[in-house]
Design an enzyme around this catalytic site. Sequence first.
Site, PDB file in Angstrom:
ATOM      1  CE1 TYR A   9      49.937  41.255  42.502  1.00 37.59           C
ATOM      2  CE2 TYR A   9      48.881  43.411  42.554  1.00 37.59           C
ATOM      3  CZ  TYR A   9      49.207  42.223  43.175  1.00 37.59           C
ATOM      4  OH  TYR A   9      48.788  41.984  44.466  1.00 37.59           O
ATOM      5  CE1 TYR A  12      48.857  38.066  51.374  1.00 34.32           C
ATOM      6  CE2 TYR A  12      46.713  37.801  52.368  1.00 34.32           C
ATOM      7  CZ  TYR A  12      47.502  37.903  51.257  1.00 34.32           C
ATOM      8  OH  TYR A  12      46.940  37.839  50.039  1.00 34.32           O
ATOM      9  CE  LYS A  39      50.018  38.868  46.213  1.00 34.29           C
ATOM     10  NZ  LYS A  39      49.398  39.498  47.367  1.00 34.29           N
ATOM     11  CB  SER A  77      46.384  37.294  47.263  1.00 38.04           C
ATOM     12  OG  SER A  77      46.761  38.645  47.302  1.00 38.04           O
ATOM     13  CB  VAL A 102      41.248  41.086  49.307  1.00 30.54           C
ATOM     14  CG1 VAL A 102      42.271  41.406  50.360  1.00 30.54           C
ATOM     15  CG2 VAL A 102      41.699  41.452  47.931  1.00 30.54           C
TER      16      VAL A 102
HETATM   17  N1  GLN Z   1      44.749  42.599  44.100  1.00 30.46           N
HETATM   18  C1  GLN Z   1      44.887  42.668  45.521  1.00 30.46           C
HETATM   19  C2  GLN Z   1      45.908  43.722  45.915  1.00 30.46           C
HETATM   20  O1  GLN Z   1      46.932  43.772  45.337  1.00 30.46           O
HETATM   21  C3  GLN Z   1      45.290  41.337  46.056  1.00 30.46           C
HETATM   22  C4  GLN Z   1      45.508  41.352  47.552  1.00 30.46           C
HETATM   23  C5  GLN Z   1      44.976  40.141  48.256  1.00 30.46           C
HETATM   24  O2  GLN Z   1      44.189  39.368  47.738  1.00 30.46           O
HETATM   25  N2  GLN Z   1      45.359  39.983  49.496  1.00 30.46           N
HETATM   26  O3  GLN Z   1      45.699  44.496  46.791  1.00 30.46           O
END
Ligand code: GLN
Length: 305
Positions: free
Chosen positions: A189, A241, A64, A61, A259
């Site tokens: 993505y 988040y 993003k 993420s 993550v």
């Molecule tokens: N690729 C992961 C997902 O879409 C990214 C989520 C994250 O890093 N929080 O679930």
Amino acid sequence: MEELLERLLAECRPWTERGRVADYIPELGKQDPAALGVYVIGSEGRHSWAGDWDKPFSIQSVVKPILLLQALMDNGIEAVQSRVGMEATGKPFDAINAGEQTLDSAHLNPMVNMGAIVMCTLIHGGSYEERFRRLLELTRRMAGDESIGVDEAAYRSEKTHGSKNRALAYLLKSYGLLEGDVEEVLDCYFRACAIRVNCRSLAHIGAVLSNRGRAPVSGERIFPSAFARYVNAILVTCGMYDGSGEFAIRVGVPAKSGVSGSIMAAVPTRMGIGIFAPALDGKGNSLAGIHLLERLSKELYLSIF
Ligand code: GLN
């Protein structure tokens, strides 16, 4: 600085045993929960590091804010805002942000999965391959590393096991919030999340954001300062988040988690920070990483509040 980083690493190491490595993407489940690294790039161009700063991992993420930047560079602020909102959802990153019978763009922001998937459709290019190539190019420029590529195993692993994101994307499509071929958008993505980086790459990315769009040292302007303001503000409110409020109190700097266990932090005018510690807390944020940043913030008075 090196001594400070070494000391903080030693103090925070026990936290690596308290969290859990993400395994909903099977490839991430193979990561070493004991890994711990940090890299700092100051606005004057000084580099400092400690621990496993050079271990590679998929960006997840933390891509993003880069997706948002590319969308802003290609479309401008108003066009992006008309597609995805800017309010914190207060929900997990992969939540279905729908009301009883509604899902509108104001329910999303670019730091949760649904918003980031829409960002993929806003990147200009004749094909999704080309859109992804342009995103990778921006990532390389911000990270100061032309050799950055995709972790193919992480990409395939998420593509094969990405049912939740597939559901989110089809839901967006059904509500008219996503244009284009859903599988192609998802492929972009998943590839974006699998870009392979290390702590130094993330420190570079944070340094550009902290320097309002200019690369430190070279002074190259990568994007307008208005976009840095936009992204840094969203990082403060949504970057961690549903842990963003607590993080703002404990650490107090714009930051983004992923993550794979990384955190990219951009301390306005002062420094970019990259952290890697794959064991996560219940919200999908790096447990030791947050503790490390909290201590670093206290020692160096980094909080912007
Ligand atoms: N690729 C992961 C997902 O879409 C990214 C989520 C994250 O890093 N929080 O679930």
